[in-house]
Enzyme design. Structure first.
Site, PDB file in Angstrom:
ATOM      1  N   GLU A 188      47.612  12.121  17.496  1.00  0.00           N
ATOM      2  CA  GLU A 188      46.378  11.353  17.663  1.00  0.00           C
ATOM      3  C   GLU A 188      46.482  10.282  18.751  1.00  0.00           C
ATOM      4  O   GLU A 188      46.380   9.082  18.475  1.00  0.00           O
ATOM      5  CB  GLU A 188      45.966  10.729  16.325  1.00  0.00           C
ATOM      6  CG  GLU A 188      45.675  11.770  15.251  1.00  0.00           C
ATOM      7  CD  GLU A 188      45.128  11.172  13.962  1.00  0.00           C
ATOM      8  OE1 GLU A 188      45.085   9.924  13.843  1.00  0.00           O
ATOM      9  OE2 GLU A 188      44.748  11.950  13.076  1.00  0.00           O
ATOM     10  N   TYR A 215      39.062  14.736   9.407  1.00  0.00           N
ATOM     11  CA  TYR A 215      38.711  14.078   8.160  1.00  0.00           C
ATOM     12  C   TYR A 215      37.204  14.038   7.915  1.00  0.00           C
ATOM     13  O   TYR A 215      36.744  14.302   6.816  1.00  0.00           O
ATOM     14  CB  TYR A 215      39.276  12.646   8.142  1.00  0.00           C
ATOM     15  CG  TYR A 215      40.792  12.638   8.081  1.00  0.00           C
ATOM     16  CD1 TYR A 215      41.457  12.766   6.872  1.00  0.00           C
ATOM     17  CD2 TYR A 215      41.548  12.541   9.246  1.00  0.00           C
ATOM     18  CE1 TYR A 215      42.845  12.788   6.812  1.00  0.00           C
ATOM     19  CE2 TYR A 215      42.941  12.557   9.199  1.00  0.00           C
ATOM     20  CZ  TYR A 215      43.580  12.685   7.976  1.00  0.00           C
ATOM     21  OH  TYR A 215      44.953  12.715   7.927  1.00  0.00           O
ATOM     22  N   GLU A 226      46.637  17.760  10.152  1.00  0.00           N
ATOM     23  CA  GLU A 226      46.298  16.753   9.147  1.00  0.00           C
ATOM     24  C   GLU A 226      44.926  17.065   8.580  1.00  0.00           C
ATOM     25  O   GLU A 226      43.992  17.353   9.321  1.00  0.00           O
ATOM     26  CB  GLU A 226      46.260  15.329   9.714  1.00  0.00           C
ATOM     27  CG  GLU A 226      47.588  14.673   9.955  1.00  0.00           C
ATOM     28  CD  GLU A 226      47.426  13.208  10.359  1.00  0.00           C
ATOM     29  OE1 GLU A 226      46.438  12.562   9.928  1.00  0.00           O
ATOM     30  OE2 GLU A 226      48.280  12.720  11.107  1.00  0.00           O
ATOM     31  N   ARG A 271      55.852  18.654   8.142  1.00  0.00           N
ATOM     32  CA  ARG A 271      55.684  17.973   9.424  1.00  0.00           C
ATOM     33  C   ARG A 271      56.038  16.499   9.235  1.00  0.00           C
ATOM     34  O   ARG A 271      55.444  15.813   8.387  1.00  0.00           O
ATOM     35  CB  ARG A 271      54.236  18.116   9.904  1.00  0.00           C
ATOM     36  CG  ARG A 271      53.961  17.349  11.184  1.00  0.00           C
ATOM     37  CD  ARG A 271      52.495  17.443  11.592  1.00  0.00           C
ATOM     38  NE  ARG A 271      52.257  16.520  12.684  1.00  0.00           N
ATOM     39  CZ  ARG A 271      51.255  15.641  12.729  1.00  0.00           C
ATOM     40  NH1 ARG A 271      50.379  15.575  11.749  1.00  0.00           N
ATOM     41  NH2 ARG A 271      51.130  14.835  13.756  1.00  0.00           N
ATOM     42  N   HIS A 293      54.419   9.170  16.485  1.00  0.00           N
ATOM     43  CA  HIS A 293      53.319   8.893  15.563  1.00  0.00           C
ATOM     44  C   HIS A 293      53.126   7.376  15.503  1.00  0.00           C
ATOM     45  O   HIS A 293      53.309   6.755  14.466  1.00  0.00           O
ATOM     46  CB  HIS A 293      53.624   9.477  14.181  1.00  0.00           C
ATOM     47  CG  HIS A 293      52.420   9.643  13.304  1.00  0.00           C
ATOM     48  ND1 HIS A 293      52.127  10.815  12.638  1.00  0.00           N
ATOM     49  CD2 HIS A 293      51.429   8.785  12.985  1.00  0.00           C
ATOM     50  CE1 HIS A 293      51.020  10.658  11.923  1.00  0.00           C
ATOM     51  NE2 HIS A 293      50.578   9.426  12.126  1.00  0.00           N
ATOM     52  N   ASN A 352      43.605  17.500  13.770  1.00  0.00           N
ATOM     53  CA  ASN A 352      43.507  16.632  12.607  1.00  0.00           C
ATOM     54  C   ASN A 352      42.042  16.362  12.339  1.00  0.00           C
ATOM     55  O   ASN A 352      41.300  15.980  13.245  1.00  0.00           O
ATOM     56  CB  ASN A 352      44.233  15.306  12.853  1.00  0.00           C
ATOM     57  CG  ASN A 352      45.723  15.477  13.080  1.00  0.00           C
ATOM     58  OD1 ASN A 352      46.257  16.576  12.981  1.00  0.00           O
ATOM     59  ND2 ASN A 352      46.398  14.386  13.376  1.00  0.00           N
TER      60      ASN A 352
END
Length: 479
Positions: free
Chosen positions: A173, A305, A380, A84, A128, A303
């Site tokens: 995002e 984290y 991600e 990606r 992005h 995504n």
């Protein structure tokens, strides 16, 4: 053999599961003045004193523009099946409007051809975070015209690459673009206007919808159009405190509902309007916008984290936040000055983010319910650590291996629980320019010596490559 000594059942993935890695243009490409490319907001921001760690910027980054063949060969050697990457808008369309610069498109044509020759499935992200500076000078994402310009750009790239690229992502995002870029100012363009951040969020949603329609007008029907959301897993400090639960709702609206409401369901949450009524009247949401945004998706990228932990608090617009999104005197949470963020307990990465794979499982299952039948991709997931070569030049990163193993196991558990997760993109393929953190934070599975730009696969890259080749998570050994 005692039960405790029985070998663990291998964690296996479906045969068609995509094993990928992800990058973004400004973080890796360099060559910022070649082929007609003009400055993006990140060029301007990173060259503004005090905006990035050490005044660092992406002028060279890791020079992927010139080294892409080496990088693709490395992906193939590792056994990746998908990659990606994002398109630099100002490399393709330098002013953000008008005809394309073919030499810019040619770079991406060559990259796609190289990937396909190595049996790697390309996944294109159109945006992005690197808005052409000329569009920001005209008002940026708070202005409706930027969404219209994005649709034109999407059509240009779709026409150029749609015959060979099947996986498309409109935006990465958008929360960061809107609220870190225009609210807290820790991301480009560095503005700190709560009302502008909400306007930007709406026009990013509109850009997604118009861009989706533009792509579909020029591409084969087989192609998949998605977007990637960094949706937050928001948890209350006190699960039984109504005030803390109300704080969760407020942050969930600002982190998640502001995007998935109109994109998936065709409406913004009414509670979002109530929470922000002193900031904006939302009059920029025009008739026809919501149907334009609410285009059917072919997939959704998630995504993840770390989770967020919040509670109710006394209103304090200037107070410190522990939300993990950088230091600023300005909040990225408009209308939520009465919410406090707390550090979640547990082991942390170099970013200070708590390692909690249960949040990834929770996120996947939420969107399985929000959008039943919609395929999901983890676009991600990864961790930054202070990686250094040993005297033999090898880079051992057992912490990252443990992180990946736990999070991939959470993905597999979600699949077992009925979620349609079709792929995982490790963030990131290699160390790179980490936005306002400059080159301090290393997220890569491949180590980059920034002085020589030599690439060295870390032990996590070898571990992940074995997972990609076998479809099974290798044992995590002490290192």
């Amino acid at each position: 053999m005692p039960e405790s000594a029985q070998p663990a059942t291998p964690v296996t993935f479906p045969p068609a599961f995509l094993w990928g890695a992800a990058t973004s243009a400004y973080q890796i490409e360099g060559a910022v003045r070649e082929g007609g490319r003009t400055p993006s907001i990140w060029d301007t921001f990173s060259h503004t004193p005090g905006r990035t760690a050490g005044g660092e910027h992406g002028d060279i980054a890791v020079d992927h523009y010139h080294r892409y063949r080496e990088d693709v060969a490395l992906m193939a050697e590792l056994g990746l099946t998908a990659y990606r990457f994002s398109i630099s808008w100002s490399r393709v369309q330098p002013t953000g409007r008008g005809p394309a610069v073919q030499v810019g498109l040619d770079f991406y044509r060559r990259l796609v051809d190289e990937l396909l020759e190595h049996g790697i499935k390309p996944a294109v992200t159109l945006y992005h975070w690197d808005l052409p500076q000329e569009l920001e000078d005209a008002g940026g994402w708070p202005e409706r015209d930027t969404a219209l310009r994005f649709a034109e750009y999407a059509q240009i790239v779709g026409e150029a690459l749609g015959d060979r690229v099947e996986q498309w992502i409109t935006l990465n995002e958008p929360w960061c673009s809107a609220f870190l870029g225009y609210g807290s100012g820790v991301h480009a363009p560095g503005r700190t206007d709560p009302e502008a951040s909400l306007r930007a969020a709406h026009h990013l949603n509109l850009a997604h919808g118009l861009g989706t329609s533009a792509l579909r007008s020029v591409m084969p029907a087989r192609n998949s159009v998605a977007l990637s959301l960094n949706s937050s897993v928001v948890r209350p400090l006190s699960p039984h405190d109504p005030a803390d639960l109300a704080a969760v709702r407020k942050i969930d609206d600002l982190a998640n509902g502001v995007f998935h409401g109109p994109i998936l369901h065709g409406a913004y949450p009414e509670s979002l309007f109530s929470a922000t009524e002193l900031i904006t009247d939302w009059s920029y949401v025009l008739d026809g916008d919501l149907p334009a945004i609410n285009q059917p998706l072919d997939a959704l990228g998630l995504n993840y984290y770390t989770p967020a932990l919040v509670s109710a608090a006394e209103a304090d617009p200037s107070g410190p936040r522990a939300d993990g999104h950088g230091a600023s005197d300005h909040s990225p949470w408009p209308g939520a000055d009465d919410v406090a963020f707390h550090q979640t307990p547990g082991e942390r990465t170099e970013m200070g983010w708590t390692i909690d794979p249960t949040g990834l499982h929770e996120l996947i299952m939420r969107y399985s319910r929000e959008a039943p039948g919609l395929p999901l991709y983890i676009t991600e997931n990864g961790a930054a650590y202070d990686d250094k070569p040993d005297p033999d030049g090898r880079v051992h990163d057992p912490e990252r291996i443990a992180y990946l193993e736990k999070h991939l196991a959470a993905v597999r558990r979600a699949i077992t629980d009925g979620a349609d997760v079709r792929g995982y993109y490790l963030w990131s393929l290699m160390d790179n320019f980490e936005w306002a953190y400059g080159y301090e934070k290393r997220f890569g599975a491949v180590y980059v010596d920034y002085a020589t730009l030599t690439r060295t696969p870390k032990s996590s890259a070898l571990w992940y490559g074995q997972a990609a080749r076998t479809g099974t998570l290798p044992a995590v050994e002490a290192d």
